[in-house]
Write a protein that holds these residues in place. Structure first.
Motif, PDB file in Angstrom:
ATOM      1  N   HIS A 353       0.828  -1.206   0.000  1.00  0.00           N
ATOM      2  CA  HIS A 353       0.000   0.000   0.000  1.00  0.00           C
ATOM      3  C   HIS A 353       0.864   1.258   0.000  1.00  0.00           C
ATOM      4  O   HIS A 353       0.617   2.190  -0.776  1.00  0.00           O
ATOM      5  CB  HIS A 353      -0.920  -0.006   1.230  1.00  0.00           C
ATOM      6  CG  HIS A 353      -1.767   1.217   1.358  1.00  0.00           C
ATOM      7  ND1 HIS A 353      -3.058   1.297   0.860  1.00  0.00           N
ATOM      8  CD2 HIS A 353      -1.526   2.440   1.922  1.00  0.00           C
ATOM      9  CE1 HIS A 353      -3.557   2.495   1.108  1.00  0.00           C
ATOM     10  NE2 HIS A 353      -2.652   3.207   1.757  1.00  0.00           N
ATOM     11  N   MET A 354       1.865   1.301   0.866  1.00  0.00           N
ATOM     12  CA  MET A 354       2.704   2.500   0.968  1.00  0.00           C
ATOM     13  C   MET A 354       3.520   2.708  -0.301  1.00  0.00           C
ATOM     14  O   MET A 354       3.702   3.849  -0.746  1.00  0.00           O
ATOM     15  CB  MET A 354       3.625   2.387   2.186  1.00  0.00           C
ATOM     16  CG  MET A 354       2.887   2.311   3.533  1.00  0.00           C
ATOM     17  SD  MET A 354       1.811   3.743   3.858  1.00  0.00           S
ATOM     18  CE  MET A 354       3.048   4.993   4.211  1.00  0.00           C
ATOM     19  N   ASP A 355       4.006   1.624  -0.899  1.00  0.00           N
ATOM     20  CA  ASP A 355       4.775   1.761  -2.149  1.00  0.00           C
ATOM     21  C   ASP A 355       3.894   2.253  -3.287  1.00  0.00           C
ATOM     22  O   ASP A 355       4.319   3.067  -4.113  1.00  0.00           O
ATOM     23  CB  ASP A 355       5.403   0.419  -2.520  1.00  0.00           C
ATOM     24  CG  ASP A 355       6.572   0.045  -1.616  1.00  0.00           C
ATOM     25  OD1 ASP A 355       7.034   0.923  -0.858  1.00  0.00           O
ATOM     26  OD2 ASP A 355       7.006  -1.123  -1.652  1.00  0.00           O
ATOM     27  N   ARG A 356       2.669   1.750  -3.346  1.00  0.00           N
ATOM     28  CA  ARG A 356       1.766   2.131  -4.430  1.00  0.00           C
ATOM     29  C   ARG A 356       1.425   3.617  -4.383  1.00  0.00           C
ATOM     30  O   ARG A 356       1.209   4.242  -5.430  1.00  0.00           O
ATOM     31  CB  ARG A 356       0.498   1.286  -4.348  1.00  0.00           C
ATOM     32  CG  ARG A 356      -0.451   1.488  -5.521  1.00  0.00           C
ATOM     33  CD  ARG A 356      -1.578   0.474  -5.510  1.00  0.00           C
ATOM     34  NE  ARG A 356      -2.331   0.520  -4.269  1.00  0.00           N
ATOM     35  CZ  ARG A 356      -2.536  -0.509  -3.458  1.00  0.00           C
ATOM     36  NH1 ARG A 356      -2.030  -1.690  -3.747  1.00  0.00           N
ATOM     37  NH2 ARG A 356      -3.239  -0.385  -2.345  1.00  0.00           N
ATOM     38  N   ALA A 357       1.407   4.184  -3.196  1.00  0.00           N
ATOM     39  CA  ALA A 357       1.025   5.597  -3.046  1.00  0.00           C
ATOM     40  C   ALA A 357       2.242   6.481  -2.760  1.00  0.00           C
ATOM     41  O   ALA A 357       2.104   7.573  -2.201  1.00  0.00           O
ATOM     42  CB  ALA A 357      -0.003   5.727  -1.932  1.00  0.00           C
ATOM     43  N   ARG A 358       3.427   6.012  -3.150  1.00  0.00           N
ATOM     44  CA  ARG A 358       4.657   6.719  -2.782  1.00  0.00           C
ATOM     45  C   ARG A 358       4.703   8.154  -3.283  1.00  0.00           C
ATOM     46  O   ARG A 358       5.340   9.022  -2.665  1.00  0.00           O
ATOM     47  CB  ARG A 358       5.872   5.939  -3.312  1.00  0.00           C
ATOM     48  CG  ARG A 358       7.204   6.491  -2.817  1.00  0.00           C
ATOM     49  CD  ARG A 358       8.339   5.544  -3.163  1.00  0.00           C
ATOM     50  NE  ARG A 358       8.218   4.282  -2.465  1.00  0.00           N
ATOM     51  CZ  ARG A 358       8.561   4.097  -1.194  1.00  0.00           C
ATOM     52  NH1 ARG A 358       9.036   5.103  -0.485  1.00  0.00           N
ATOM     53  NH2 ARG A 358       8.441   2.922  -0.636  1.00  0.00           N
ATOM     54  N   SER A 359       4.047   8.450  -4.390  1.00  0.00           N
ATOM     55  CA  SER A 359       4.106   9.803  -4.957  1.00  0.00           C
ATOM     56  C   SER A 359       3.253  10.808  -4.175  1.00  0.00           C
ATOM     57  O   SER A 359       3.351  12.009  -4.386  1.00  0.00           O
ATOM     58  CB  SER A 359       3.648   9.781  -6.413  1.00  0.00           C
ATOM     59  OG  SER A 359       2.285   9.343  -6.495  1.00  0.00           O
ATOM     60  N   LEU A 360       2.406  10.317  -3.259  1.00  0.00           N
ATOM     61  CA  LEU A 360       1.513  11.195  -2.502  1.00  0.00           C
ATOM     62  C   LEU A 360       2.169  11.649  -1.201  1.00  0.00           C
ATOM     63  O   LEU A 360       3.070  10.972  -0.687  1.00  0.00           O
ATOM     64  CB  LEU A 360       0.210  10.455  -2.174  1.00  0.00           C
ATOM     65  CG  LEU A 360      -0.646   9.987  -3.351  1.00  0.00           C
ATOM     66  CD1 LEU A 360      -1.836   9.167  -2.837  1.00  0.00           C
ATOM     67  CD2 LEU A 360      -1.137  11.169  -4.178  1.00  0.00           C
TER      68      LEU A 360
END
Length: 413
Positions: A353-360
């Motif tokens: 989850h954290m990797d998928r949203a890293r750009s946020l």
């Protein structure tokens, strides 16, 4: 002969007509003869929203059954179909009054008799909740699971959290699914007090509270002649009775057969009536329900007054007050794995989850109730959990200590 089910504010009743060639005019005549509602006082519709209309002016908006010569077959009504009826005034439910001797010319009235006469069960016309609005993502996550994973074969439930406006509008922004055992005809909640403390601490930080309960009905229940079963009424009344929130909402998710023979997922929302909650709190409900009991009737330990009758069995619909449903896009995402489902949530799920949203921004990445609940197991429930949730509510910078903890958790796998 053909049987139609007619739902009104009085519950679900049956009307028999000659067949699908019957016209709307002939149907109204049968309703007058069988249900004692004058033709001129009937508004009929295949639209369930008719039951939300509160005045004759609002009745006029339902025009699908105003043509007296229209055959009911053109409305896709067949044997067992449900249609909706609104009318003004009062009526005597068919069956006639039950005569109970009392006073000096009959049996002596006991204290229990006097109390029972105060327990008058009637339909509550107005709910305390003006409407309930569901966050689209959390509602979709719940219905997708019961539809795609459980195939509506067993029940599933969850507590709804959100806010209540001064005008009585309830807003649902996340659903917490407690440990549970779902069966075809029952739902057993195996509640975890410690986990619920963490849930409430998150809600506190988010500025939200518990506002209701949502559950699914199984596919076999679509064939039954009730809105909620007696078992479901008991559970809904129990959960409503636990809270002092007068706007508490009970929501139902179920499959309904559409005009093309396919199935659509449908949401309905109710409040349990004030009398229903009172009867539960005061121990009037018979809680032992056997397979021989009619599921559309709730059993009482003593007689209550329904209309002009003293009864121990009450149509469940008398306890339901319909609530209007809306939707909105809430402040939280709902992409993190949901608690207490078939697959246990792991640290790898957190990392994914954290990797998928890293750009946020970091606060955006953790703006998911289910993620916060997972992380809350490693935080102090009295201080850290509401503090972290408050960062999400304000969309403010997350203290470095919390960032380091969550990142280290994600990187342990």
């Amino acid at each position: 002969m053909m049987m139609l089910r007619v739902r009104s504010r009085d519950g679900l009743e049956r009307v028999t007509v000659d067949g699908s060639h019957t016209t709307v005019s002939q149907l109204k005549t049968q309703i007058q003869d069988q249900l004692q509602i004058p033709i001129d006082n009937q508004t009929l519709s295949a639209d369930r929203n008719l039951l939300l209309a509160k005045s004759p002016e609002e009745f006029l908006g339902f025009t699908d059954m105003t043509d007296p010569n229209l055959p009911i077959s053109s409305l896709n009504l067949s044997h067992g179909s449900i249609l909706y009826l609104a009318y003004e005034g009062e009526r005597t439910i068919r069956g006639g009054p039950a005569v109970t001797p009392a006073g000096s010319f009959g049996r002596k009235m006991t204290v229990d008799d006097l109390i029972a006469r105060q327990m008058r069960v009637s339909r509550q016309e107005k709910s305390h909740c003006d409407s309930v609005s569901f966050d689209r993502d959390c509602a979709n996550a719940f219905q997708h699971y019961v539809n795609e994973s459980l195939a509506f074969a067993v029940k599933r439930g969850g507590f709804m959290y959100g806010s209540v406006s001064e005008g009585g509008e309830v807003e649902v922004n996340f659903v917490y699914e407690p440990p549970q055992q779902g069966m075809e005809d029952n739902l057993i909640l195996m509640r975890d007090a410690e986990e619920e403390k963490r849930v409430d601490a998150i809600a506190l930080g988010l500025g939200m509270r518990r506002v209701g309960f949502i559950f699914s009905q199984t596919v076999t229940q679509d064939k039954k002649e009730y809105t909620l079963s007696n078992v479901e009424v008991l559970l809904a009344a129990q959960l409503h009775a636990e809270t002092e929130l007068k706007e508490w909402v009970t929501a139902v998710v179920k499959l309904e057969i559409n005009e093309d023979g396919g199935a659509d997922v449908h949401f309905e929302a109710f409040q349990m009536s004030d009398m229903c909650v009172r009867l539960f709190r005061e121990g009037w409900f018979e809680t032992e329900i056997g397979p021989q009991d009619d599921p559309k009737l709730s059993k009482m330990k003593k007689d209550v007054v329904v209309g002009v009758k003293d009864l121990k069995e009450v149509d469940n619909d008398f306890f339901l007050v319909v609530v209007k449903i809306l939707d909105h896009q809430g402040p939280l995402s709902c992409t993190f794995p949901i608690e207490n489902r078939n697959v246990e949530t792991t640290m790898r799920a957190l990392k994914t989850h954290m990797d998928r949203a890293r750009s946020l921004p970091f606060v955006k990445r953790i703006s998911d109730f289910h993620l916060l609940l997972f992380v809350a197991r490693f935080l102090d429930v009295g201080s850290d959990v509401p503090a972290l949730a408050e960062c999400v509510r304000l969309q403010s910078n997350v203290p470095e200590g919390y960032e380091l903890l969550i990142d280290s958790m994600a990187n342990t796998c």
